[in-house]
Design a protein around this motif. Structure first.
Motif, short mmCIF file in Angstrom:
data_model
loop_
_atom_site.label_atom_id
_atom_site.label_comp_id
_atom_site.label_asym_id
_atom_site.label_seq_id
_atom_site.Cartn_x
_atom_site.Cartn_y
_atom_site.Cartn_z
N LEU B 22 0.87 -1.32 0.08
CA LEU B 22 -0.03 0.10 0.03
C LEU B 22 0.65 1.39 0.02
O LEU B 22 0.19 2.43 0.17
CB LEU B 22 -1.06 0.09 1.25
CG LEU B 22 -1.87 -1.08 1.27
CD1 LEU B 22 -2.96 -0.94 2.51
CD2 LEU B 22 -2.91 -1.03 0.04
N GLY B 24 2.11 2.61 -2.76
CA GLY B 24 1.80 3.43 -3.77
C GLY B 24 2.43 3.14 -5.14
O GLY B 24 2.78 4.03 -5.79
N LYS B 25 3.12 1.94 -5.03
CA LYS B 25 3.84 1.47 -6.18
C LYS B 25 2.92 1.58 -7.50
O LYS B 25 3.28 2.10 -8.77
CB LYS B 25 4.37 0.12 -5.98
CG LYS B 25 5.38 0.20 -4.78
CD LYS B 25 5.90 -1.30 -4.57
CE LYS B 25 4.58 -2.38 -4.02
NZ LYS B 25 4.18 -2.02 -2.84
N THR B 26 1.54 0.92 -7.55
CA THR B 26 0.91 0.62 -8.53
C THR B 26 0.45 2.17 -8.75
O THR B 26 0.12 2.43 -9.95
CB THR B 26 -0.43 -0.15 -7.90
OG1 THR B 26 0.08 -1.46 -7.76
CG2 THR B 26 -1.43 -0.23 -9.23
N THR B 27 0.15 2.94 -7.87
CA THR B 27 -0.34 4.45 -8.09
C THR B 27 0.73 4.99 -8.90
O THR B 27 0.43 5.77 -9.90
CB THR B 27 -0.72 4.96 -6.74
OG1 THR B 27 -1.48 4.17 -5.97
CG2 THR B 27 -1.36 6.18 -7.05
N ARG B 53 -5.21 -5.04 -4.76
CA ARG B 53 -3.75 -5.23 -4.22
C ARG B 53 -3.25 -6.06 -5.39
O ARG B 53 -3.86 -6.85 -6.00
CB ARG B 53 -3.80 -6.12 -2.84
CG ARG B 53 -4.48 -5.42 -1.75
CD ARG B 53 -3.91 -4.25 -1.30
NE ARG B 53 -2.86 -4.40 -0.73
CZ ARG B 53 -2.37 -4.52 0.28
NH1 ARG B 53 -3.32 -4.49 1.41
NH2 ARG B 53 -1.34 -4.68 0.92
N THR B 54 -1.61 -5.55 -5.49
CA THR B 54 -0.99 -6.31 -6.31
C THR B 54 -0.66 -7.67 -6.14
O THR B 54 -0.46 -8.09 -5.06
CB THR B 54 0.30 -5.66 -6.85
OG1 THR B 54 0.16 -4.34 -7.17
CG2 THR B 54 1.22 -6.30 -7.95
N GLY B 81 3.62 -5.81 -2.63
CA GLY B 81 4.13 -5.49 -1.54
C GLY B 81 3.95 -6.40 -0.17
O GLY B 81 4.73 -6.35 0.70
N ASN B 141 6.81 8.51 -0.37
CA ASN B 141 5.53 8.78 -0.79
C ASN B 141 4.46 9.07 0.19
O ASN B 141 4.76 9.05 1.44
CB ASN B 141 4.93 7.71 -1.79
CG ASN B 141 3.74 8.02 -2.31
OD1 ASN B 141 3.60 8.81 -3.05
ND2 ASN B 141 2.79 6.77 -2.66
N LYS B 142 3.34 9.76 -0.20
CA LYS B 142 2.19 10.06 0.71
C LYS B 142 2.81 11.16 1.60
O LYS B 142 2.48 11.30 2.74
CB LYS B 142 1.91 8.87 1.59
CG LYS B 142 1.43 7.58 0.77
CD LYS B 142 0.57 6.56 1.60
CE LYS B 142 0.20 5.58 0.72
NZ LYS B 142 -0.77 4.57 1.48
N ASP B 144 1.27 13.84 1.51
CA ASP B 144 0.20 14.77 1.66
C ASP B 144 -0.57 14.46 3.23
O ASP B 144 -1.25 15.10 3.48
CB ASP B 144 -0.82 14.58 0.71
CG ASP B 144 -1.15 13.31 0.35
OD1 ASP B 144 -0.08 12.37 0.41
OD2 ASP B 144 -2.23 12.97 0.25
N1 LIG Z 1 -3.19 10.07 0.39
C1 LIG Z 1 -2.11 9.51 -0.43
N2 LIG Z 1 -2.63 8.10 -0.76
C2 LIG Z 1 -1.89 7.63 -1.72
C3 LIG Z 1 -0.74 7.86 -2.06
N3 LIG Z 1 -0.03 7.07 -2.99
C4 LIG Z 1 -1.21 6.02 -3.00
N4 LIG Z 1 -2.04 5.99 -2.35
C5 LIG Z 1 -3.27 5.25 -1.89
O1 LIG Z 1 -2.85 4.32 -1.24
C6 LIG Z 1 -3.41 3.01 -1.71
C7 LIG Z 1 -2.66 1.98 -2.21
O2 LIG Z 1 -1.78 2.32 -3.15
P1 LIG Z 1 -1.24 1.19 -4.26
O3 LIG Z 1 -0.76 2.21 -5.38
O4 LIG Z 1 -2.27 0.42 -4.54
O5 LIG Z 1 -0.13 0.58 -3.28
P2 LIG Z 1 0.86 -0.62 -3.84
O6 LIG Z 1 2.17 -0.30 -3.21
O7 LIG Z 1 0.91 -1.02 -5.12
O8 LIG Z 1 0.25 -1.93 -2.73
P3 LIG Z 1 0.53 -3.54 -3.05
O9 LIG Z 1 -0.04 -3.79 -4.50
O10 LIG Z 1 -0.37 -4.19 -1.98
O11 LIG Z 1 1.89 -3.66 -2.75
C8 LIG Z 1 -4.43 3.71 -2.62
O12 LIG Z 1 -5.71 3.70 -2.28
C9 LIG Z 1 -3.72 5.04 -3.35
O13 LIG Z 1 -4.78 5.65 -3.72
C10 LIG Z 1 -0.10 9.26 -1.65
O14 LIG Z 1 0.81 9.84 -1.81
N5 LIG Z 1 -1.17 9.76 -0.78
#
Ligand SMILES: Nc1nc2c(ncn2[C@@H]2O[C@H](COP(=O)(O)OP(=O)(O)OP(=O)(O)O)[C@@H](O)[C@H]2O)c(=O)[nH]1
Ligand SMILES: [Mg+2]
Lengths: 159, 196
Positions: B22, B24-27, B53-54, B81, B141-142, B144
């Motif tokens: 979570l 934010g890799k996928t994002t 989730r990935t 992740g 990341n995050k 904000d």
């Molecule tokens: N507030 C906020 N939310 C974020 C940010 N980046 C990602 N998110 C949120 O975090 C959640 C998880 O993001 P993903 O990109 O799916 O995370 P991931 O790293 O791919 O997770 P896995 O696939 O489980 O490894 C989503 O709801 C995103 O919208 C950020 O910079 N700020």
């Protein structure tokens, strides 16, 4: 770091020729050759409506996952995989432990014929990849990018 | 492990986004996908669970332009992740040319960041790579979120070596392209050196 895959003109044409011929001899729809890391090397046949880049990456993912499963049960690899669909079927073979030959075919041919032709093609491909490895590890085959400058790299990002 | 094709004059490199669940890799990949021209990108493939989730990986092929007549293509991958997907993470690291570590800035994810960084080091070593030598950048990341720890603290804990690092807010794109460009540059610079 692991050695990179380098493809030269001569071997590339030989590889493409093998894939073309396999498509015809097996009466297949499409033949792909994919590096185990997911890079597409060659494609032959009716490739126009197939997303070849995605196909290469998913093939590599699949082979990697099956290889992982094989090791879990004490096998080294599953060198061949066959997936039967309603219309099209798919056969994957590992060549020389390094690349994957993927053949997509339908009921205009048979699994037996496809298997037979794959065997021959993969023997030929294996030889070409051995030649390729020898060529890229030969002295003087240094990085083709040795002459690129930092400015060249910066320019790529300057829009 | 880059793939250089003299015949089609192409060079392909593999970049892997790593980090805790979570973070934010996928994002990051989704933002890149949404903001690039159709002619420079391929499909974004996501092998994910029903809850997004990935599960295995995300994949996005990108063209970055030409260097001395060679088309440069980057294949971006994310790993899953969640801790229990370790076997899949190892597979995705195979043949990697550059790594982006996406850290989650939230204070309660600090331990997860550290664990994931250790896991990255171990998994790379298993493939014969040294994290200290692989082209490597970090994104915090995050930024904000109110519970984000300071960049300085993140840097102290996660980046003792001082590799290029960037603050990020992946959903709005803050830091996303800076991160990508930085790792792509390092990968190309490594190729220039000969890679081996
Ligand atoms: N507030 C906020 N939310 C974020 C940010 N980046 C990602 N998110 C949120 O975090 C959640 C998880 O993001 P993903 O990109 O799916 O995370 P991931 O790293 O791919 O997770 P896995 O696939 O489980 O490894 C989503 O709801 C995103 O919208 C950020 O910079 N700020
Ligand atoms: Mg993900």
């Amino acid at each position: 770091m692991a050695t990179q895959l380098v493809m030269y003109e001569e071997e590339f044409h030989r590889i493409n020729a093998v894939c073309d011929r396999l498509t015809k001899d097996a009466n297949a729809k499409v033949v792909f050759l994919v590096d185990k890391n997911g890079q597409l090397i060659s494609a032959a046949g009716q490739t126009h409506n197939i997303d070849t880049t995605s196909l290469a990456s998913l093939t590599a993912g699949n082979v990697a996952a099956m290889g992982g499963l094989a090791k879990l049960i004490g096998e080294n690899e599953f060198p061949n995989q066959f997936h039967e669909g309603a219309k099209d079927s798919l056969y994957m073979t590992l060549v020389g432990g390094r690349v994957v030959l993927v053949v997509i075919f339908d009921n205009r041919t048979s699994l037996g014929l496809v298997r037979l032709r794959i065997k021959k093609a993969s023997d030929e491909l294996e030889k070409i990849f051995i030649a390729l490895a020898a060529r890229s590890s030969a002295p003087g085959a240094g990085s083709p990018f040795a002459e690129i400058s930092d400015a060249d790299i910066d320019n790529l990002f300057s829009e | 492990m880059s793939f250089i094709n003299y015949s089609s004059r192409e060079i392909n490199c593999k970049i892997v986004y790593y980090g805790p669940g979570l973070c934010g890799k996928t994002t990051n990949l989704q933002y890149i996908y949404n903001k690039t021209n159709p002619e420079t990108k391929g499909k974004l493939i996501s092998l994910s669970t029903e809850t997004d989730r990935t599960l295995f990986f995300d994949f996005l092929p990108l063209s970055l332009g030409e260097i001395r007549g060679f088309k440069t293509r980057f294949h971006l991958y994310t790993v899953p992740g969640q801790v229990f997907y370790d076997a899949s993470r190892k597979l995705i690291l195979k043949g990697v040319d550059g790594v982006v570590f996406v850290a989650d800035s939230q204070v309660e994810r600090m331990e997860a960041n550290i664990e994931s960084m250790d896991n990255l080091r171990v998994n790379l070593a298993e493939q014969g790579y040294d994290l200290n030598k692989v082209p490597f950048v970090i994104q915090y990341n995050k930024r904000d979120l109110p519970n984000a720890v300071s960049e300085e603290e993140l840097r102290n804990v996660l980046n003792p070596r001082g590799v290029p690092d960037f603050p990020g807010v992946a959903p709005t794109g803050v830091g996303v392209f800076d991160t990508l460009k930085a790792v792509a540059k390092l990968v190309l610079t490594e190729l220039k050196k000969g890679g081996q």
